[in-house]
Design a protein around this motif. Structure first.
Motif, mmCIF file in Angstrom:
data_model
loop_
_atom_site.group_PDB
_atom_site.id
_atom_site.type_symbol
_atom_site.label_atom_id
_atom_site.label_comp_id
_atom_site.label_asym_id
_atom_site.label_seq_id
_atom_site.Cartn_x
_atom_site.Cartn_y
_atom_site.Cartn_z
ATOM 1 N N UNK A 1 0.846 -1.204 0.000
ATOM 2 C CA UNK A 1 0.000 0.000 0.000
ATOM 3 C C UNK A 1 0.878 1.250 0.000
ATOM 4 N N UNK A 2 1.977 1.216 0.759
ATOM 5 C CA UNK A 2 2.871 2.370 0.813
ATOM 6 C C UNK A 2 3.527 2.633 -0.552
ATOM 7 N N UNK A 3 3.847 1.574 -1.315
ATOM 8 C CA UNK A 3 4.498 1.725 -2.618
ATOM 9 C C UNK A 3 3.509 1.990 -3.753
ATOM 10 N N UNK A 4 2.222 1.690 -3.526
ATOM 11 C CA UNK A 4 1.256 1.765 -4.622
ATOM 12 C C UNK A 4 1.116 3.196 -5.157
ATOM 13 N N UNK A 5 1.034 4.178 -4.249
ATOM 14 C CA UNK A 5 0.840 5.564 -4.690
ATOM 15 C C UNK A 5 2.005 6.068 -5.554
ATOM 16 N N UNK A 6 3.273 5.969 -5.136
ATOM 17 C CA UNK A 6 4.361 6.437 -6.022
ATOM 18 C C UNK A 6 4.438 5.659 -7.335
ATOM 19 N N UNK A 7 4.060 4.357 -7.296
ATOM 20 C CA UNK A 7 4.079 3.582 -8.545
ATOM 21 C C UNK A 7 3.041 4.135 -9.519
ATOM 22 N N UNK A 8 1.829 4.424 -8.996
ATOM 23 C CA UNK A 8 0.782 4.982 -9.866
ATOM 24 C C UNK A 8 1.189 6.350 -10.418
ATOM 25 N N UNK A 9 1.752 7.194 -9.541
ATOM 26 C CA UNK A 9 2.187 8.525 -9.999
ATOM 27 C C UNK A 9 3.289 8.398 -11.045
ATOM 28 N N UNK A 10 4.266 7.515 -10.786
ATOM 29 C CA UNK A 10 5.372 7.342 -11.731
ATOM 30 C C UNK A 10 4.869 6.843 -13.081
ATOM 31 N N UNK A 11 3.906 5.894 -13.067
ATOM 32 C CA UNK A 11 3.383 5.370 -14.340
ATOM 33 C C UNK A 11 2.620 6.448 -15.104
ATOM 34 N N UNK A 12 1.856 7.276 -14.387
ATOM 35 C CA UNK A 12 1.098 8.349 -15.062
ATOM 36 C C UNK A 12 2.056 9.384 -15.671
ATOM 37 N N UNK A 13 3.054 9.784 -14.870
ATOM 38 C CA UNK A 13 4.020 10.755 -15.381
ATOM 39 C C UNK A 13 4.803 10.166 -16.548
ATOM 40 N N UNK A 14 5.179 8.890 -16.440
ATOM 41 C CA UNK A 14 5.928 8.247 -17.521
ATOM 42 C C UNK A 14 5.115 8.250 -18.808
ATOM 43 N N UNK A 15 3.820 7.938 -18.721
ATOM 44 C CA UNK A 15 2.989 7.914 -19.930
ATOM 45 C C UNK A 15 2.906 9.300 -20.571
ATOM 46 N N UNK A 16 2.743 10.328 -19.715
ATOM 47 C CA UNK A 16 2.662 11.692 -20.256
ATOM 48 C C UNK A 16 3.989 12.124 -20.865
ATOM 49 N N UNK A 17 5.086 11.801 -20.184
ATOM 50 C CA UNK A 17 6.400 12.188 -20.700
ATOM 51 C C UNK A 17 6.672 11.517 -22.044
ATOM 52 N N UNK A 18 6.347 10.233 -22.157
ATOM 53 C CA UNK A 18 6.547 9.517 -23.425
ATOM 54 C C UNK A 18 5.741 10.176 -24.533
ATOM 55 N N UNK A 19 4.469 10.491 -24.235
ATOM 56 C CA UNK A 19 3.624 11.104 -25.270
ATOM 57 C C UNK A 19 4.152 12.480 -25.677
ATOM 58 N N UNK A 20 4.569 13.265 -24.689
ATOM 59 C CA UNK A 20 5.076 14.612 -24.990
ATOM 60 C C UNK A 20 6.366 14.538 -25.797
ATOM 61 N N UNK A 21 7.247 13.619 -25.411
ATOM 62 C CA UNK A 21 8.521 13.497 -26.139
ATOM 63 C C UNK A 21 8.277 13.030 -27.567
ATOM 64 N N UNK A 22 7.328 12.076 -27.753
ATOM 65 C CA UNK A 22 7.012 11.635 -29.113
ATOM 66 C C UNK A 22 6.429 12.784 -29.936
ATOM 67 N N UNK A 23 5.507 13.523 -29.314
ATOM 68 C CA UNK A 23 4.928 14.673 -30.035
ATOM 69 C C UNK A 23 5.991 15.709 -30.352
ATOM 70 N N UNK A 24 6.881 15.940 -29.375
ATOM 71 C CA UNK A 24 7.940 16.923 -29.603
ATOM 72 C C UNK A 24 8.868 16.475 -30.728
ATOM 73 N N UNK A 25 9.216 15.172 -30.743
ATOM 74 C CA UNK A 25 10.080 14.670 -31.806
ATOM 75 C C UNK A 25 9.424 14.828 -33.172
ATOM 76 N N UNK B 1 8.624 25.078 -22.368
ATOM 77 C CA UNK B 1 9.152 25.778 -23.545
ATOM 78 C C UNK B 1 8.560 25.224 -24.825
ATOM 79 N N UNK B 2 8.411 23.918 -24.875
ATOM 80 C CA UNK B 2 7.839 23.293 -26.068
ATOM 81 C C UNK B 2 6.391 23.720 -26.269
ATOM 82 N N UNK B 3 5.622 23.779 -25.186
ATOM 83 C CA UNK B 3 4.215 24.160 -25.311
ATOM 84 C C UNK B 3 4.062 25.611 -25.751
ATOM 85 N N UNK B 4 4.890 26.509 -25.213
ATOM 86 C CA UNK B 4 4.805 27.904 -25.640
ATOM 87 C C UNK B 4 5.252 28.059 -27.092
ATOM 88 N N UNK B 5 6.260 27.285 -27.487
ATOM 89 C CA UNK B 5 6.682 27.357 -28.890
ATOM 90 C C UNK B 5 5.569 26.876 -29.814
#
Length: 756
Positions: free
Chosen positions: A11-35, A369-373
């Protein structure tokens, strides 16, 4: 106990795992879009550059088609060996312009005349089409080459000529039939692209080591391509067909594909990058994260197992075993330090988790910076961009938007080592003053490169005149702070009520910044710029007159022509940067051709400084300096010539003044001139008439003879003296003597004796 411990741990590890997975998915999508967006922007830049050059090449072909040197050869029939009219071909060749001076994408051009079968180029004349093929296009099939040069093309056509033996040897040719009014066409103009320049431009796309970028024509045939050093087998073998294959595989997610189409050349620009190459860093972070999570899970399992297994033993023994398990080199510890050790271990694990979270959020500045550009370039979905900005805790205030570009450039005449650090300090000053003085609206600043800052203003205040005045005042304050060592420019676009038009304000600011080289101030507003034009006016008559005035040293005449050029191009109309660059290059080439052959050390140094100038004013300053140098050189030469002529006249009179037959006619004959010309010539160089000079010279000699005695100690008579100095008549001598000296010869002799 083991079950309870594991449930609590999970239970203690579940919250950071969920946050990390959500951030990872967003970062991957943003980096792909940026590329993908980065590749799209690079392709758009490549397309726009080639479209602009293609438009210039069309203009070059049109100029060649209507050039008098070209149209004058349309009526000639095939030439024979020794034909005298062949000289007209070389005269026309010498008058053709050399467009490669202003357009590096032009390798050469060829003008083919159907009637005479000759071809002209920028560097030679070809007697027939076979000679042109064997000399320049030998790698192309002769039938394909003949079809390109002899067929009448109803509209301008691009040919992609590829060697059958060497596929890497490619010629891209723009062909246009002329004249326009002829039904059959008098010939074709073929402009040869510089294939290396196109490939060099294409290699600037961000394909990395494993991607592919290529250009294909409207038929799907590859024009040229740029491969990464480690391109995969699929892209290397498929080439331009890779796009077709990827379109058929609609579910394939292994590649990021970007493509844009040109309306000018009807070309399609494509970049294909493996998705795995773009996500290498993200996958690395993912692996590190999984390793850390797995390590934490293993540690948790071990801790739960040890705690449950040792449930019946004292706590000190349990902690000792746990310490020996993690740090076996520390076998002893002080009493009461078991809980401290356990606390430190748990704190370290928590710190590792926070470090991972910080690494994931370290991409936030790049994302912002990418979003403002994207917002300013207007190529992204507006609603999605605002949502992502809000996600990054940046609230975009509605009501208006305006963009200012602050350019900070090192002054050319200041050379010092610390200017890079000082320019960073100058940018910090700009950011601080803007944030302190602009408080009425929301403000965001980001750096597109090392020498520019983009200031974005949001809110209802940006449309008010008082706010616009405050912006100008802020620019003046900044000039006082950083204007000593840097050339600072403030380029401002118009303000818009809807922030969706932010990209319009940004583009206007970019245009104003491009026009800064022709402005005398530091504040360049787009709305103050005159209408821009891409064409310049520099006729051959003006070029010839300018060169003639420079060579003659007529500084005032040169200033009038350059002032007229400035008025025509920067008052009546306003040239674009490309048009101004072309005008500058043409002026440099004209002066170099006209004055280069006369150069000495001083003149060559001034020529080099003029050729190194990047702006119109610098070139004009160099031309004025050249005219001044020519003026002083000619004045120096005229002074030497005048001294030489005066010496020749003096020697001639000294040798011939005693000749009683000496006259202006005789002297004019000696100097190979007419009598009237010699009269003006003599007076211009001596300031006296010829007769006056002879008379004064004779009377001067007579004065000496009147005072001297002969060897026998006797005095010469007046008549003898008159004859010796060139007077055949004594009365004429007496009148001349009295006119010059003021008394008769007899009185002069008696006065001289009395003085002695």
């Amino acid at each position: 106990m083991f079950k309870k411990l594991m449930i609590s741990y999970i239970v203690m590890l579940l919250l950071p795992i969920l946050v990390a997975s959500y951030v990872y998915r967003d970062v991957v999508q943003i980096i792909e879009d940026e590329a993908q967006q980065s590749n799209m922007n690079a392709l758009l830049q490549t397309r726009d550059m080639l479209d602009m050059r293609f438009s210039e090449i069309q203009s070059i072909a049109n100029q060649l088609a209507i050039h008098p040197s070209v149209t004058s050869l349309l009526s000639y029939s095939p030439f024979q060996q020794g034909d005298r009219d062949y000289i007209h071909v070389y005269q026309s060749f010498s008058q053709l312009p050399k467009f490669s001076l202003t357009n590096q994408f032009v390798d050469n051009y060829y003008v083919y005349f159907r009637n005479s079968d000759i071809s002209l180029s920028a560097n030679g004349v070809y007697a027939n089409l076979q000679e042109l093929h064997s000399t320049v296009f030998s790698h192309v099939e002769e039938s394909e080459f003949d079809n390109m040069m002899t067929t009448r093309h109803l509209s301008p056509t691009l040919f992609n000529l590829m060697s059958r033996k060497d596929p890497n040897k490619i010629s891209i040719v723009y062909v246009q039939t002329f004249p326009y009014y002829s039904k059959s066409g008098g010939g074709n103009v073929a402009v040869l692209f510089n294939h290396a320049k196109i490939q060099q431009l294409l290699r600037q796309t961000k394909i990395g080591d494993r991607g592919l970028a290529f250009i294909m024509d409207e038929h799907g045939t590859m024009v040229t391509a740029a491969y990464g050093k480690q391109v995969d087998d699929f892209l290397a073998e498929a080439g331009s067909e890779a796009l077709v294959k990827l379109r058929q595989l609609s579910d394939d997610q292994d590649y990021i594909v970007s493509e844009v189409t040109s309306n000018e050349a009807r070309w399609t620009y494509v970049s294909i990058v493996p998705r795995s190459a773009v996500l290498d860093k993200v996958n690395y972070i993912k692996r590190i994260t999984l390793i850390i999570l797995l390590s934490i899970m293993i540690v948790g399992l071990l801790v739960a197992f040890v705690l449950s297994y040792q449930n019946s033993k004292p706590l000190s023994d349990l902690i000792r075993r746990f310490r020996l398990l993690l740090k076996p080199d520390q076998l002893t510890f002080k009493s009461g330090s078991e809980f401290e050790f356990l606390n430190q271990t748990l704190l370290q694990l928590s710190h590792d988790r926070e470090k991972l979270t910080q690494e994931l959020y370290s991409y936030r500045p790049i994302m912002v910076s990418t979003l403002f550009r994207r917002l300013l370039e207007g190529v992204s979905d507006y609603e999605e961009t605002v949502r992502l900005l809000n996600h990054c805790e940046i609230k975009v205030e509605q009501g208006g938007i305006q963009v200012i570009i602050v350019s900070i450039q090192k002054l050319d005449y200041l050379v010092y080592q610390d200017w890079l650090s000082e320019i960073d300090e100058a940018k910090l000053v700009v950011k601080q003053i803007y944030r302190q003085t602009i408080t009425e609206s929301q403000l965001y600043i980001y750096e597109p490169d090392s020498t520019k800052l983009v200031v974005i203003l949001f809110g209802r205040e940006v449309a008010r005149s008082a706010f616009q005045g405050q912006l100008r005042t802020t620019a003046q304050v900044l000039m006082r702070h950083i204007g000593g060592k840097f050339h600072t420019l403030f380029a401002i676009g118009d303000h818009y009520a809807d922030i969706r038009n932010g990209h319009d304000s940004y583009k206007e600011a970019c245009i104003a910044l491009d026009s800064s080289s022709f402005s005398g101030g530091h504040w360049i507003a787009y709305r103050d710029l005159p209408v821009r034009n891409t064409s310049f006016i520099f006729p051959i008559e003006t070029e010839v007159r300018l060169v003639r005035l420079v060579k003659s040293g007529d500084v005032e005449g040169v200033k009038k022509i350059t002032e007229q050029l400035r008025h025509d191009h920067f008052v009546n109309q306003y040239l674009t940067a490309a048009g101004a660059e072309q005008l500058i290059q043409v002026m440099k080439a004209a002066i170099q051709r006209g004055v280069g052959a006369l150069s000495n050390d001083e003149l060559q140094q001034t020529l080099d400084e003029m050729n190194g100038a990047q702006h119109f004013e610098g070139v004009v300053h160099g031309i004025h300096a050249l005219a001044a140098i020519m003026y002083f050189a000619q004045q120096k030469q005229k002074g030497a010539e005048k001294r030489e002529i005066n010496e020749r006249l003096r020697l001639y009179l000294q040798e011939n003044y005693a000749d009683d037959s000496l006259s202006i006619a005789k002297a004019a004959e000696a100097f190979d001139m007419s009598e009237s010309s010699f009269y003006l010539f003599y007076k211009e160089h001596t300031g006296m008439t010829f007769a006056s000079s002879v008379e004064k010279l004779r009377i001067k000699a007579a004065c000496s003879l009147l005072q001297d005695e002969t060897k026998q100690g006797e005095r010469r008579t007046i008549k003898e003296v008159a004859a010796m100095v060139g007077y055949s008549n004594e009365q004429t001598f007496r009148r001349a003597f009295k006119k010059v000296i003021g008394c008769l010869p007899v009185d002069y002799r008696s006065d001289a004796d009395g003085f002695k």
